[in-house]
Design a protein around this motif. Sequence first.
Motif, short mmCIF file in Angstrom:
data_model
loop_
_atom_site.label_atom_id
_atom_site.label_comp_id
_atom_site.label_asym_id
_atom_site.label_seq_id
_atom_site.Cartn_x
_atom_site.Cartn_y
_atom_site.Cartn_z
N GLN A 1 0.83 -1.19 0.00
CA GLN A 1 0.00 0.00 0.00
C GLN A 1 0.87 1.25 0.00
O GLN A 1 1.81 1.37 0.80
N LEU A 2 0.57 2.19 -0.90
CA LEU A 2 1.18 3.51 -0.88
C LEU A 2 0.25 4.42 -0.11
O LEU A 2 -0.88 4.69 -0.54
N VAL A 3 0.69 4.91 1.04
CA VAL A 3 -0.16 5.73 1.90
C VAL A 3 0.23 7.19 1.71
O VAL A 3 1.41 7.55 1.85
N THR A 4 -0.76 8.04 1.40
CA THR A 4 -0.53 9.45 1.13
C THR A 4 -1.42 10.30 2.02
O THR A 4 -2.52 9.89 2.41
N CYS A 5 -0.97 11.53 2.31
CA CYS A 5 -1.74 12.46 3.13
C CYS A 5 -1.86 13.79 2.41
O CYS A 5 -0.88 14.31 1.86
N ALA A 6 -3.07 14.36 2.42
CA ALA A 6 -3.31 15.68 1.84
C ALA A 6 -4.70 16.11 2.30
O ALA A 6 -5.49 15.30 2.81
N ASP A 7 -5.03 17.39 2.13
CA ASP A 7 -6.36 17.91 2.46
C ASP A 7 -7.34 17.48 1.36
O ASP A 7 -7.15 17.83 0.19
N PRO A 8 -8.41 16.70 1.70
CA PRO A 8 -8.86 16.32 3.04
C PRO A 8 -8.64 14.84 3.37
O PRO A 8 -9.09 14.39 4.41
N PHE A 9 -7.94 14.08 2.51
CA PHE A 9 -7.95 12.63 2.66
C PHE A 9 -6.59 12.02 2.94
O PHE A 9 -5.57 12.46 2.41
N VAL A 10 -6.61 10.97 3.74
CA VAL A 10 -5.56 9.96 3.74
C VAL A 10 -6.03 8.90 2.75
O VAL A 10 -7.14 8.38 2.89
N GLY B 1 -11.38 10.78 5.44
CA GLY B 1 -11.39 12.23 5.42
C GLY B 1 -11.09 12.78 6.79
O GLY B 1 -12.01 13.09 7.57
N CYS B 2 -9.82 12.95 7.13
CA CYS B 2 -9.44 13.36 8.48
C CYS B 2 -8.36 14.44 8.50
O CYS B 2 -7.72 14.66 9.53
N LEU B 3 -8.14 15.11 7.37
CA LEU B 3 -7.11 16.15 7.31
C LEU B 3 -7.72 17.43 6.73
O LEU B 3 -8.60 17.36 5.88
N ARG B 4 -7.22 18.57 7.17
CA ARG B 4 -7.71 19.84 6.67
C ARG B 4 -6.55 20.82 6.48
O ARG B 4 -5.51 20.71 7.12
N GLN B 5 -6.78 21.79 5.61
CA GLN B 5 -5.86 22.89 5.37
C GLN B 5 -4.50 22.38 4.88
O GLN B 5 -4.40 21.34 4.24
N ASP B 6 -3.44 23.11 5.23
CA ASP B 6 -2.10 22.75 4.77
C ASP B 6 -1.62 21.53 5.53
O ASP B 6 -1.53 21.55 6.76
N VAL B 7 -1.26 20.47 4.82
CA VAL B 7 -0.83 19.23 5.45
C VAL B 7 0.67 19.05 5.20
O VAL B 7 1.11 19.03 4.05
N GLY B 8 1.44 18.93 6.27
CA GLY B 8 2.90 18.82 6.16
C GLY B 8 3.49 17.52 6.62
O GLY B 8 4.30 16.91 5.92
N PRO B 9 3.15 17.03 7.84
CA PRO B 9 3.79 15.81 8.35
C PRO B 9 3.47 14.58 7.52
O PRO B 9 2.35 14.43 7.00
N SER B 10 4.45 13.70 7.39
CA SER B 10 4.26 12.45 6.67
C SER B 10 3.68 11.39 7.61
O SER B 10 3.87 11.45 8.82
N PRO B 11 3.00 10.40 7.06
CA PRO B 11 2.44 9.34 7.89
C PRO B 11 3.51 8.35 8.34
O PRO B 11 4.58 8.26 7.73
N VAL B 12 3.22 7.61 9.41
CA VAL B 12 4.09 6.53 9.88
C VAL B 12 3.21 5.35 10.27
O VAL B 12 2.00 5.50 10.48
N VAL B 13 3.82 4.19 10.39
CA VAL B 13 3.06 2.99 10.72
C VAL B 13 3.80 2.19 11.77
O VAL B 13 5.04 2.17 11.81
N ALA B 14 3.05 1.57 12.66
CA ALA B 14 3.60 0.67 13.67
C ALA B 14 2.70 -0.56 13.71
O ALA B 14 1.55 -0.48 14.16
N GLY B 15 3.20 -1.67 13.18
CA GLY B 15 2.35 -2.86 13.07
C GLY B 15 1.25 -2.62 12.08
O GLY B 15 1.51 -2.30 10.91
N ASP B 16 -0.01 -2.74 12.52
CA ASP B 16 -1.13 -2.48 11.61
C ASP B 16 -1.82 -1.16 11.95
O ASP B 16 -2.95 -0.93 11.53
#
Length: 1023
Positions: free
Chosen positions: A839-848, A863-878
Amino acid sequence: MSQDSIQQNAPTPTPSGDSTQVWYRAAVRSAYVAGGFLLVVCILLLADYTTRIAKEPLNSDAYRALRAKVVADPSDMAARETLRVEDQRLRQNYFRQHRFSLIGTWLIVAGCVVLLVSIKAAVTLHRRLPSPAPVDIPKDVDTKESSFTRWCVAGLGVAIVVTAVTLNRTIPTELASLTTTRGEGNASVLSPRIIKPGPSPHVPPAPEPTSSWPSPEELAANWPRFRGPGGLGIAQPMDLPASWDSESGEGILWKTAVPVPGNSSPVVWENRLFLTGADEKQRVVMCFGTAEGKLLWQTEIPGTPESTAEPPEVSDDTSLAAPTAACDGRRVYAMFANGDVGAVDFDGKVVWSKSLGIPKNSYGHAASLALWRDRVIIQFDQGAAKDQLSKLIALDAATGEEAWSVAREVANSWPSPIVTEHNGIPQIITCADPFVIAYHAEDGSELWRCSCLRQDVGPSPVVAGDVLIVANEYPEMTAIRLGGKGDITKNEEFVLWTAEDNLPDTCSPIATEEHVYILASYGYLTCFDTKSGKLLWEWESEDMYTSSPTLVGDSIYLFGLESCHVLKPGEDGAEVVGQGNLGEECVTSPAFRNGRMFIRGKEHLFCIGKPGADAGSPAAPKSDWPTPEELAANWPRFRGPGGLGIAPAMDLPNSWDSDSGEGILWKTPVPMPGNSSAVVWDRKLFLTGADEHQRVVMGFDTSDGKLLWQTEIPGTPESTAEPPKVADDTGFAAPTAVTDGRRVYAMFANGDIGAVDFDGKVAWSKSLGIPKNSYGHASSLAMWRDRLIVQFDQGAAKDKLSKLIAIDAATGDEVWSAARDVANSWPSPIVVEHGGVPQLVTCADPFVIAYNAVDGLELWRAGCLRQDVGPSPVVAGDVLIVANEYPHMTAIRLGGKGDITNSEDFILWTAEDNLPDTCSPLATSEYVHVLASYGYLTCFDTNSGKLFWEWESEDMYTSSPTLVGELIYLFGLESCHVLKPGKEEAQVVGQGSLGEECVTCPAFHDGRMFIRGKEHLFCIGKK
């Protein structure tokens, strides 16, 4: 006509007529109200917009003054708190204005509808029925008024719509960063800075080194030169047979014919063995597979008309191919009696070749090659000392160009040089009549010399600790302590002892910290005490020897002309523990690797070992993409393997200081500006840089920080016509590069992207078009297998410009592209596998949004992001963690399908405290750590989202935190901290200072930390 008659003919009012008048008056009044309403709304919107133009929140004088005050004195907590409050106020004011504009636009549209409907109704109701009384036909005023009214209404409607659209288009919909740029930790937090580029740096041409070199561990794991690692004739213990016989096959794993004669010894790198051979017509390098002795290829080294016109005169004991080759795992290097030298890659292709001239040598040139880093070392002694023909030469291993050359006042000789390091200085040790001379490997400058050799000198030197052993038949063997300067011939501090018994004329000695062993050509093996030079014992053979002895574990292997012996030496003597027979003469020295011994006879190459000894099959070609183990062993992308910001535990210093040099292994200027972070593969580190005129990739050596090469990525006329508009805090080179060990891939703010190989050559380049981005493109690249992943978000979501692109890493061709209904963003994508699906996981307004890496098809979104999105996602297990300043941080369980925004099965929890606007989070199976730009590090429970603790710094941050073992490394603008987090608090266990601003993220590799400052690249570690 009388008044009475007129009254009689006038129409009598009816109830229906009264009703029409009522509706008419209502329509007129509604039109007035709608018009007045529209006028008020437009005035309010225009007034609000005019105010914004006059007082842009991002350019608030008060805010800039506060930022400057915090920069000047980061310890002023009152100013920091005021700055934080002002930051929050400005953000709230901005979003209030944005909501006001949006609501006002919809009110204008609604008002227009009411106004148009009311006017239309009034016009319709105002029409009068024609009077039946005989009157003169009036002028058609109603028609003209009706037409005029329609045009007025249409014009008013168009004007209102244009006004509404203009206001909506011109009022910003994204908030520029008040304290950070929306990149990947690659920006300044405090006051804006413009990095002024200097003149384009000069990229040194050859012979500037252009290739990396093997690590000490790689060298120790192979047999890269004459007498193995370091040229010492010592191998690690291995389970070899005690006896072998060529005729019966006992102990012989394989035996293969060598097609071209020579007296050079084998060298081995992994699954390949290399020999040289020559006759009067050709000079060749031969490659054999170590698994079964198969000849893989045979390559001729081309000569010059002068070097090949007539073969040199050589003795039978040396031959035309006496020097043993050297190998660095990249290429194999060979030299021959006629002075020809060349490099061949592992596929048998000649990389370079040259002639040093036919040497004037009594028996034929026989000194084997040595290597130091990326240089080939040649001891090219010839003639008599008075002839002044001898010299020591360093060639660039990648190109064959001369790095340096020094004249030597010595006669022709046959020893091979060795390279040893003492007190941090790499020394090349050479032996010839009359001097032992040590040279600095960097530049060839002489360090010291000792006059202790005479006549024909054949044995090579060896070293044990800080004691150098040089032996020759005339006049004596000498032990020399390293560390001297100048001529130490008569210095008893450095000349420790001499010995005269059973001296060798050809065979090189063995030295350990306890014993020195020398083998005379007539069969005497003699043992001396290393510290005192005392003769301990002698062992005599009936054979003759030119092959040097080798110590394998606690056994010494001797190959005579006709026989082979395995001895176990002790304090009082040597015991024969094994014997062998090759069935042919042997004058070469053996090579050892992976439980096998390889020896060249007069006609054959032999592999001696026990069945099942692991030599492997011939090296298979590299896969098109790196293995998980290769990725984990390097730092291939932004925030390391997986983009997670986690490195294995390593022994790093707890403090470092650029001014004093404490904890700093090296510091080197970075010639081109940029806010991208470092990536590391093996011994190479890569950075990107750019200004208004060029975009470059830079390759550095991790051992000393030397700039190996700087390569410009070509653009297109469109992408280079005018530089894109970027924020001061982002710059033209914000995206961090990515590497797969084959090439390094880079992207820039103008949409140019390219691949460069490890020698600095452009493999491909292309332009994706200049992105429409508020502050400049900053998303770093990711990789999945042989595909380069580009998150190319731009514009507003309604513009439909954003997309996710997969590019073939080898060619640059597009594999697939997926449109994205999101606004411009700055996070970097990550790749995670769940349920066997990459899976390629991406973040931007308004969707992951998660995509299948194979074909780019959407898997799920939230749909959990709004406005200017800067931090990248991370994962731990599932559990996936996505954090942004607005609206909150969200924990998502992987495995969903479709839109999971409202699914409690997959949306695990949210949190709103101290959220980051730039720095990407850290996540383990137990804890999530987020770092706000204003200096709060906050710890949450991964499973529940419960807030555990907060730690406050006095600095500002854009660099994302990194977890190294159990420690968190934080790089602020002005300071660095090392924290040991727990469940209740974080303890400061270290601090550091770079002496300059830092907005990038560190890279970790091989026990060292690499970090890019505003002007320099630093290597932090223990010596």
